[in-house]
Design a protein around this motif. Sequence first.
Motif, PDB file in Angstrom:
ATOM      1  N   ASP A 143       0.787  -1.337   0.031  1.00  0.00           N
ATOM      2  CA  ASP A 143       0.217  -0.097   0.000  1.00  0.00           C
ATOM      3  C   ASP A 143       1.013   1.197  -0.114  1.00  0.00           C
TER       4      ASP A 143
ATOM      5  N   THR B  83      -9.712  -4.138  -1.001  1.00  0.00           N
ATOM      6  CA  THR B  83      -9.160  -2.825  -0.377  1.00  0.00           C
ATOM      7  C   THR B  83      -9.406  -1.565  -1.569  1.00  0.00           C
TER       8      THR B  83
ATOM      9  N   LEU C  55      -6.629  -0.967  -4.234  1.00  0.00           N
ATOM     10  CA  LEU C  55      -5.310  -1.623  -4.134  1.00  0.00           C
ATOM     11  C   LEU C  55      -5.532  -3.176  -4.452  1.00  0.00           C
TER      12      LEU C  55
END
Length: 499
Positions: free
Chosen positions: A74, A110, A113
């Motif tokens: 991330d 997510t 992502l």
Amino acid sequence: MHSRRTPPTGPSHQPVPPAGHPTGQLGSDLDAATIPWLARRMASGGLTSVRLTLAYLHRIATVDRRVRAVLAIDPSALRQAAESDRRRAHGRALGPLDGIPVLVKDNIDTEGLASTAGSRALRVPPTRDAALVTRLREAGAVLLGKTNLSEWANFRSTRSTSGWSGVGGQTNNPHALDRNPCGSSSGSAAAVAASLAQVAVGTETDGSIVCPSGHSGVVGFKPTLGRVSGDGIVPVSAWQDTAGPVARNVVDAAILMSALDVEGTDYASGLRPDALRGARVGVWRKAGADADVDRVVHSAVRVLRRAGAAVVEVALPHQVAVEAAEFPALITEFKHDLERYLRTRPGAPRALAELISFNERDPVELSRFGQELFELAAVAPPVTDPAYRRQRETATALARASIDETLAAHELDVIMAPTNSPAWRTDYADGDAYEVDSSTPAAVAGYPNATVPAGFAGPLPIGVSFMAGEGADARVLGCAAAFERIARARRAPGYLPAL
């Protein structure tokens, strides 16, 4: 925001940061660190979340080239850590998980992502977080990245190789790199074992948290079905799927579970060092299949007795009937639940038949093994079919009975069983080679199951699992923690190139 990291190839001889690196002083501490210890250091000003996050990012950059557990980083991780440090500086820390780096399995959505389930067909990231990711953010956790997995949670082929996905390649067992990490939360367990994050989130349908945790020598907890929201998770079956924590120790698993639990239960505060004293533990040995497993279970029984538990030998009934009904039920549920999920993903195929066609055209997806389970599911009966309904009712009812009847007949608090046999050599010709596992009763029943390191076969870890009835999550974690305290069986991986 999307960032996918392909781990570099080639060996690394630098498993911890060098002394001159700004995070080097943490390197030797990470393996033994617990969340409470880290939280105390951050509260006293001796550590920051930014520094901790940098330490884990450095380990990913150096150690993960051999393990290949992390599929995506991330890019906002350091910004998240800085925000945690600012909260703490102003006395507004959100709890024990605030500032702690967490990895999440890549079948959990997510926003922006990855979230591929390991498949090249899911190249467009989701537009929102899964419910459990929202809970992690609300707890202040630093979302470090996503872990590799057995593609489609190991539900694509009858001859699959655990830990392999078209997106992430092959995850290796950090104890011996030619050995398999087991599936499907292979990346989550291997990453935690290799200290690439403090904790990770995995998912399980049947064994996919406890099996990789056992193989990598860490703690894994599959909670009671429904304790963690399944919203935003790529499914196999809503009847059995659940997310759960993976950690190097039970207290960290309990803290992460507290953040994930939709009821907000505090599991960590109830852990007692004497939880096994006076407890009655049924031991399901599953003896005879592997001599190393038998030896470790025998040692684990001695640990139980030293902890003050009464040990009763048991054999769980109904297992043949449960397994016979479980598989065809999952085949039907997979198509129904997956196609419902795919409709939530932009740019994704909308039907299982489209996924099958995509894989046939793709140069990577079928390079290691086929898609026999996809093909079976494509022609499976609908969930309204009476035969399917009988299969599901039979599987669930008998799995619950196998645990409930055993607990009641012997007045037991928990049941202990071997989690795994030693990891097999990764093999693309013959696929996985399971010998001993005990996950099915709790998985099909929807009951809690925690695995804890218990011993080794040479360098390869073997775990034992504690399971009990519906809602007995705190009791299972408590017994696992008490066992862990006396057994002290976990050790850091050696990254041996081969056995």
